[in-house]
Motif scaffolding. Sequence first.
Motif, PDB file in Angstrom:
ATOM      1  N   GLU A   1       1.312   4.360  -2.868  1.00 16.11           N
ATOM      2  CA  GLU A   1       1.289   5.796  -2.550  1.00 16.11           C
ATOM      3  C   GLU A   1       2.529   6.493  -3.109  1.00 16.11           C
ATOM      4  O   GLU A   1       2.436   7.575  -3.696  1.00 16.11           O
ATOM      5  CB  GLU A   1       1.206   6.014  -1.039  1.00 16.11           C
ATOM      6  CG  GLU A   1      -0.121   5.612  -0.440  1.00 16.11           C
ATOM      7  CD  GLU A   1      -0.110   5.680   1.086  1.00 16.11           C
ATOM      8  OE1 GLU A   1       0.813   6.287   1.674  1.00 16.11           O
ATOM      9  OE2 GLU A   1      -1.038   5.106   1.692  1.00 16.11           O
TER      10      GLU A   1
ATOM     11  N   ARG B   1       0.837  -1.208   0.000  1.00 13.22           N
ATOM     12  CA  ARG B   1       0.000   0.000   0.000  1.00 13.22           C
ATOM     13  C   ARG B   1       0.872   1.259   0.000  1.00 13.22           C
ATOM     14  O   ARG B   1       0.603   2.220  -0.714  1.00 13.22           O
ATOM     15  CB  ARG B   1      -0.947  -0.005   1.193  1.00 13.22           C
ATOM     16  CG  ARG B   1      -2.119  -0.939   1.011  1.00 13.22           C
ATOM     17  CD  ARG B   1      -3.101  -0.885   2.190  1.00 13.22           C
ATOM     18  NE  ARG B   1      -4.227  -1.754   1.980  1.00 13.22           N
ATOM     19  CZ  ARG B   1      -4.205  -3.081   2.084  1.00 13.22           C
ATOM     20  NH1 ARG B   1      -3.085  -3.696   2.387  1.00 13.22           N
ATOM     21  NH2 ARG B   1      -5.289  -3.794   1.879  1.00 13.22           N
ATOM     22  N   GLU B   2       1.915   1.238   0.808  1.00  8.09           N
ATOM     23  CA  GLU B   2       2.846   2.375   0.849  1.00  8.09           C
ATOM     24  C   GLU B   2       3.570   2.521  -0.489  1.00  8.09           C
ATOM     25  O   GLU B   2       3.827   3.636  -0.940  1.00  8.09           O
ATOM     26  CB  GLU B   2       3.849   2.195   1.978  1.00  8.09           C
ATOM     27  CG  GLU B   2       3.223   2.313   3.355  1.00  8.09           C
ATOM     28  CD  GLU B   2       4.152   1.852   4.453  1.00  8.09           C
ATOM     29  OE1 GLU B   2       4.674   2.715   5.185  1.00  8.09           O
ATOM     30  OE2 GLU B   2       4.360   0.621   4.560  1.00  8.09           O
TER      31      GLU B   2
ATOM     32  N   LEU C   1      -1.624  -7.182  -3.736  1.00 12.22           N
ATOM     33  CA  LEU C   1      -2.794  -6.766  -2.957  1.00 12.22           C
ATOM     34  C   LEU C   1      -4.083  -7.380  -3.514  1.00 12.22           C
ATOM     35  O   LEU C   1      -5.175  -6.968  -3.142  1.00 12.22           O
ATOM     36  CB  LEU C   1      -2.897  -5.239  -2.935  1.00 12.22           C
ATOM     37  CG  LEU C   1      -1.800  -4.516  -2.168  1.00 12.22           C
ATOM     38  CD1 LEU C   1      -1.854  -3.019  -2.426  1.00 12.22           C
ATOM     39  CD2 LEU C   1      -1.918  -4.817  -0.673  1.00 12.22           C
TER      40      LEU C   1
END
Length: 127
Positions: A78, A74-75, A105
Amino acid sequence: MNQHSKQVSLSNANVMTSDMTSHYQDKDDNVFVGAARHEKTLKFIKYALLLDAIDEGWLYEQQGWMFNQLQRYREALEAFERARHLGYANDGWLYKQKSYALNKLDRGEEALEACERARRLGYVSEE
């Protein structure tokens, strides 16, 4: 005495190697790098971003790759989005890395779209 010193050095090197070695391994690429080293690299990137002396888009792209290596997907996404907004929207490598994170994911459709975008931008995998 010189020989004892070499034995201590070898012993210390083995300890350092085991400390730096991690279970983070990308089996597809046969890469084996210690998580501690990735974390240290993330700290350098953070400080480089504060300096405003290096291309921020490139730094975010590298940060995303480090997050992928640490299984922090997830990071990673981003960071890739920040890089994209800072001028890396036409970077095939970025989209290949983004595809990897999306796949991990379980966002398969988005992963395929990112992979196709990488291909259209001329990214050729080293594999």
